[in-house]
Design a protein around this motif. Structure first.
Motif, mmCIF file in Angstrom:
data_model
loop_
_atom_site.group_PDB
_atom_site.id
_atom_site.type_symbol
_atom_site.label_atom_id
_atom_site.label_comp_id
_atom_site.label_asym_id
_atom_site.label_seq_id
_atom_site.Cartn_x
_atom_site.Cartn_y
_atom_site.Cartn_z
ATOM 1 N N ALA A 1 1.066 -0.791 0.094
ATOM 2 C CA ALA A 1 -0.214 0.147 0.208
ATOM 3 C C ALA A 1 1.217 1.465 0.148
ATOM 4 N N LYS A 2 1.890 1.437 0.644
ATOM 5 C CA LYS A 2 2.802 2.660 0.925
ATOM 6 C C LYS A 2 3.742 2.335 -0.188
ATOM 7 N N HIS A 3 4.873 0.793 -0.166
ATOM 8 C CA HIS A 3 5.942 0.393 -1.087
ATOM 9 C C HIS A 3 6.262 0.171 -1.722
ATOM 10 N N GLN A 4 7.438 -0.757 -2.567
ATOM 11 C CA GLN A 4 7.771 -1.298 -3.792
ATOM 12 C C GLN A 4 8.896 -1.857 -2.936
ATOM 13 N N ILE A 5 9.366 -3.201 -2.951
ATOM 14 C CA ILE A 5 10.106 -3.449 -2.769
ATOM 15 C C ILE A 5 10.966 -4.465 -3.762
ATOM 16 N N ILE A 6 12.201 -4.338 -4.333
ATOM 17 C CA ILE A 6 12.830 -6.155 -4.936
ATOM 18 C C ILE A 6 13.788 -6.423 -4.082
ATOM 19 N N THR A 7 13.627 -7.941 -3.835
ATOM 20 C CA THR A 7 14.151 -8.861 -3.623
ATOM 21 C C THR A 7 15.011 -9.560 -4.288
ATOM 22 N N ALA A 8 16.658 -9.694 -4.135
ATOM 23 C CA ALA A 8 16.881 -10.702 -5.669
ATOM 24 C C ALA A 8 18.521 -11.249 -4.277
ATOM 25 N N VAL A 9 18.522 -12.805 -4.692
ATOM 26 C CA VAL A 9 18.500 -13.108 -4.259
ATOM 27 C C VAL A 9 19.601 -14.305 -5.240
ATOM 28 N N ASN A 10 21.452 -14.670 -4.724
ATOM 29 C CA ASN A 10 22.483 -15.142 -5.438
ATOM 30 C C ASN A 10 22.326 -16.595 -4.837
ATOM 31 N N ILE A 11 21.978 -17.511 -5.418
ATOM 32 C CA ILE A 11 22.400 -18.833 -4.859
ATOM 33 C C ILE A 11 23.725 -19.259 -5.145
ATOM 34 N N GLY A 12 23.978 -18.751 -6.407
ATOM 35 C CA GLY A 12 25.635 -19.472 -6.573
ATOM 36 C C GLY A 12 26.743 -18.433 -6.003
ATOM 37 N N GLU A 13 27.689 -19.769 -5.729
ATOM 38 C CA GLU A 13 29.220 -19.899 -5.756
ATOM 39 C C GLU A 13 29.816 -17.944 -5.888
ATOM 40 N N THR A 14 29.592 -17.684 -7.733
ATOM 41 C CA THR A 14 29.774 -16.284 -8.197
ATOM 42 C C THR A 14 29.314 -15.346 -7.884
ATOM 43 N N ALA A 15 29.809 -14.452 -8.148
ATOM 44 C CA ALA A 15 29.381 -13.304 -7.878
ATOM 45 C C ALA A 15 28.751 -12.267 -8.942
ATOM 46 N N TYR A 16 27.393 -11.951 -8.860
ATOM 47 C CA TYR A 16 26.611 -11.818 -10.193
ATOM 48 C C TYR A 16 26.426 -10.530 -10.607
ATOM 49 N N GLU A 17 27.277 -10.075 -11.409
ATOM 50 C CA GLU A 17 27.030 -8.837 -12.325
ATOM 51 C C GLU A 17 26.153 -8.382 -12.804
ATOM 52 N N GLY A 18 25.041 -7.922 -12.949
ATOM 53 C CA GLY A 18 24.136 -8.078 -13.983
ATOM 54 C C GLY A 18 23.385 -7.295 -14.124
ATOM 55 N N ARG A 19 21.891 -7.481 -14.342
ATOM 56 C CA ARG A 19 20.525 -6.597 -14.800
ATOM 57 C C ARG A 19 19.477 -7.521 -13.644
ATOM 58 N N LEU A 20 18.640 -6.391 -13.341
ATOM 59 C CA LEU A 20 17.573 -7.005 -13.241
ATOM 60 C C LEU A 20 16.083 -6.263 -14.150
ATOM 61 N N VAL A 21 15.769 -7.166 -15.094
ATOM 62 C CA VAL A 21 14.231 -6.404 -15.214
ATOM 63 C C VAL A 21 13.035 -6.345 -15.089
ATOM 64 N N LEU A 22 13.154 -5.001 -15.599
ATOM 65 C CA LEU A 22 11.346 -5.048 -14.849
ATOM 66 C C LEU A 22 10.323 -4.642 -15.421
ATOM 67 N N ARG A 23 9.373 -3.925 -15.243
ATOM 68 C CA ARG A 23 8.045 -4.484 -16.236
ATOM 69 C C ARG A 23 7.996 -2.991 -16.800
ATOM 70 N N GLN A 24 7.273 -2.925 -17.928
ATOM 71 C CA GLN A 24 7.603 -0.934 -18.500
ATOM 72 C C GLN A 24 6.897 -0.668 -17.208
ATOM 73 N N GLY A 25 6.985 0.661 -17.782
ATOM 74 C CA GLY A 25 6.605 1.715 -16.718
ATOM 75 C C GLY A 25 7.633 1.783 -14.958
ATOM 76 N N GLU A 26 8.891 1.155 -15.344
ATOM 77 C CA GLU A 26 9.943 1.152 -14.129
ATOM 78 C C GLU A 26 10.985 2.188 -14.844
ATOM 79 N N ALA A 27 11.057 2.535 -15.816
ATOM 80 C CA ALA A 27 12.299 3.836 -16.410
ATOM 81 C C ALA A 27 12.817 4.966 -15.230
ATOM 82 N N GLU A 28 14.097 4.401 -15.052
ATOM 83 C CA GLU A 28 14.598 5.985 -14.833
ATOM 84 C C GLU A 28 13.644 5.821 -13.049
ATOM 85 N N SER A 29 12.743 5.171 -12.498
ATOM 86 C CA SER A 29 12.911 5.148 -11.175
ATOM 87 C C SER A 29 13.929 4.786 -10.111
#
Length: 713
Positions: free
Chosen positions: A642-670
């Motif tokens: 109702a008040k907040h938008q939250i994204i959680t992202a978990v890396n299950i692997g041993e290697t660091a993740y350097e990449g993107r989280l692709v969002l839905r349309q309308g989230e550009a420049e957030s």
């Protein structure tokens, strides 16, 4: 009735299957000769089903009209059986003998509608005095596929009948079959690749004929991860999940057992079949849309609903994920006396929660040298820790400090030398169909959930613990994993069905809930496991996804179907290490904590505080979707509150993740703030494919809050 477009909207076939004696054709149906019906197809504008009635009843095609793909097209070997229904009869030795719908059903009549969208079949069993009527209807413009089933028994004595139905065999998924995925909500998980995976279904007890536990939600899907489409099977009715859905690399099936009395007709809860556009959540959307009007959740008080975690005295049979904890600290070894219960609250608060779950609070027996935990039945505060008065004082002190106490009670088994065991154990327990005692746990009575005396005893125990000692909640062990048991009673050979047992479980839960709420309107009832079957009667449940369900989940949680479909689900879980804990938190669930986590107190406490502070999104909000990532080892979730938008992202692997989280349309420049690292991150400017650049260390977690929603921690 909603219209649909092929590329975007979930559509389906309505399929109604009934089994009864001598049914006549439906209104508007054009009667046809049985011999003309060996091969027939019914269809609507989205989907067609093909049946072969030349030998019994086979479902030989499910064609998606959007692209012409046949889900039963190319996987079946030449001559393979593709029965739409299989039945099993229990023999004198107690084993189930299978009979296929191709070789052991004889079609006696069949009709098809003038519009070609309905099929009505009358049949009889070749191997038993059972009669059948199957009716299939493909309604135009519908987004549902409804299946119903009735069975009539012409035996002169009670008969246990196992039915596999609807039975969709030799499935040919869209895309690369080696990459096909499956989803069946089992605890907080039930999601993964099918070609390298054990089946996504609860294990069947061969003597019972079905699983003795339920799916979290009774729905299953097979789909192409590239988004080209999928097939699903889902329960529709609010009744018990009699036909439990399971999925493997080649089939989707409902499986259940009924007890048919002489000349009795039984109606199965309706099932649904459908196709979707490739997003497996469309199957859950369908399930939720049909089930939500029937859902009724308890008024769970905020002290548990928003707790973020519970803290247990650990191990010692505390249930579910706690069974994996190496630390087997017993209550007396931890605090010595009930007067020291506030010490547990201090430890709990070090991890961020005010809720303490106490297990071995009741006394043992000198007779037989039984330890407190093993003496299940009476639940009298143990004398070696100060007895009832010290128990009352300790709980009162916890309350003064703002804490809450939940205590353990076992509803399924009783120790024979307990007071209730000696007085009523034999008379109130269940027996096998041959009259010998069940002994699910060696040396214990297995108690009859349908017995009014046992129900009253449990309700009285729960009421006493709340009213006399001030406990805030009762944790009922076992019941979520003890379902579908057929049984007889003491000195009574009359057979009773698993459905009767299940109703007894619900009646017992309801009795306990009434008892604790009559003593304290804010008291709660928790159980081992949490599912759509029991949710109306319980305030929360412990999860076993990283316990005995590790294999089903491939020891990882990268999607949580129950959290997506049922945001009201109040589940407490954990992993065996920080990596597993991160996965549970990211998937949107509470944490089940104990002394094992004290070395990680600073980190765990911060996660629990985040969950509590942003509870409108993480606790009560919708898990709107899962942002796509560029690695199979990274799972992300988008929560809308109702008040907040939250994204959680978990890396299950041993290697660091350097990449993107692709969002839905309308989230550009957030703009987003990473709560664990205090970084500010901005999405790209592409309105069509907005994405967040992100870095996640191996086995790490990121929690992002949208900039306009940030509160200081």
């Amino acid at each position: 009735m909603r219209q649909f477009e092929c590329l975007w909207v979930l559509s389906a076939l309505v399929l109604i299957v009934a089994v009864s004696a001598g049914a006549s054709g439906n209104e508007g149906m054009e009667r046809q000769i049985r011999g003309d019906m060996d091969m027939t197809t019914i269809e609507n504008s989205r989907l067609s089903l093909g049946f072969d009635l030349g030998r019994g009843v086979e479902l030989v095609s499910i064609v998606d009209h959007c692209d012409g793909h046949d889900y039963l097209g190319e996987q079946a070997p030449e001559g393979a059986c593709r029965s739409f229904l299989a039945y099993y009869l229990k023999d004198a030795a107690g084993e189930f003998t299978p009979y296929s719908g191709r070789d052991h059903l004889e079609v006696t009549d069949a009709t098809v509608s003038k519009a070609g969208d309905s099929l009505h079949i009358e049949a009889r069993a070749v191997s038993a005095p059972l009669t059948f009527v199957l009716t299939c209807v493909a309604l135009q413009g519908e987004t549902a596929a409804i299946c119903s089933l009735r069975v009539r028994n012409e035996f002169e004595e009670p008969t246990f009948l196992k039915v596999e139905w609807p039975l969709l065999q030799w499935i040919d998924p869209k895309g690369d079959p080696e990459k096909a995925m499956g989803a069946v909500p089992i605890e907080i998980g039930g999601f993964g690749p099918l070609h390298e995976h054990i089946p996504l279904k609860m294990g069947v007890n061969p003597r019972v004929g079905q699983a003795t536990a339920f799916n979290s939600l009774n729905v299953g899907a097979i789909f192409d991860p590239a988004g080209r489409g999928g097939l699903f099977l889902a329960a529709v009715d609010a009744a018990q999940p009699l036909q439990l859905v399971g999925v493997d690399a080649h089939s989707v099936v409902g499986n259940g057992v009924v007890l048919l009395h002489p000349h009795e007709e039984v109606t199965f809860p309706r099932m649904a079949i459908g196709v979707h556009d490739g997003d497996w959540r469309k199957a859950l959307d369908y399930y939720r849309e049909n089930r939500t009007p029937r859902w009724a959740f308890p008024n769970t008080p905020a002290w548990l609903r928003d707790a973020g975690a519970v803290y247990s005295t650990a191990g010692v049979g505390a249930g579910a994920i706690y069974m994996t904890v190496d630390i087997q600290a017993r209550l007396k070894e931890q605090i010595g006396s009930f007067d020291n219960l506030p010490r547990l609250l201090e430890q709990a608060r070090g991890l961020g929660t005010d809720v303490v779950y106490v297990v071995d609070h009741y006394g043992g027996l000198e007779e037989g040298g039984i330890t407190p935990y093993m003496n299940k039945g009476d639940y009298v505060p143990r004398g070696d820790m100060g007895g009832p008065e010290a128990f009352r004082r300790g709980i009162a002190e916890v309350h003064k400090l703002g804490g809450r106490v939940v205590v353990y009670v076992e509803p399924f088994i009783v120790y024979p030398r307990s007071q209730v065991g000696k007085a009523n154990g034999e008379a109130w327990s269940i027996y096998k169909l041959d009259g010998t005692p069940y002994e699910h746990y060696r040396g214990y009575f297995s108690m009859d959930a349908t017995n009014p005396g046992w129900q009253a005893h449990l309700a009285a125990v729960a009421h006493r613990l709340v009213a006399e000692y001030g406990v805030d909640g009762i944790y009922l062990d076992s019941y979520g994993w003890q379902c579908n048991w057929p049984f007889t009673r003491y000195n009574d050979p009359t057979p009773h069905s698993g459905a009767e047992w299940n109703q007894g479980v619900l009646d017992t839960l309801e009795a306990v809930r009434r008892a604790v709420r009559s003593a304290d309107p804010d008291a709660v009832v928790m159980t081992e496991s949490y599912n759509d079957f029991m949710h109306e009667y319980v305030d929360g449940g412990l999860d076993a996804s990283f316990a005995w369900l590790r294999a089903i989940n491939d020891d990882r949680i990268v999607a949580s179907p129950i959290r997506y479909a049922m945001s009201e689900a109040n589940v407490f879980s954990n992993g065996r290490d920080i990596n597993g804990l991160n996965q549970v938190f990211a998937a949107g669930h509470n944490l089940a904590l104990d002394a094992h986590w004290l070395p990680h107190a600073d980190y765990v406490r911060r996660l629990v505080q985040i969950r509590k502070r942003y509870k409108d999104a993480l606790v009560s909000g919708a898990q709107a979707y899962q942002p796509k990532t560029e690695s199979d080892a990274v799972a992300a979730y988008f929560y809308q509150g109702a008040k907040h938008q939250i994204i959680t992202a978990v890396n299950i692997g041993e290697t660091a993740y350097e990449g993107r989280l692709v969002l839905r349309q309308g989230e550009a420049e957030s703009v987003w703030r990473a709560l664990l690292t205090d970084e500010t991150i901005t999405t790209n400017t592409d309105p069509a494919k907005p994405a967040i650049p992100i870095s996640i260390p191996g086995k790490g977690l990121r929690v992002l809050v949208r900039h306009t929603c940030i509160q200081k921690m």
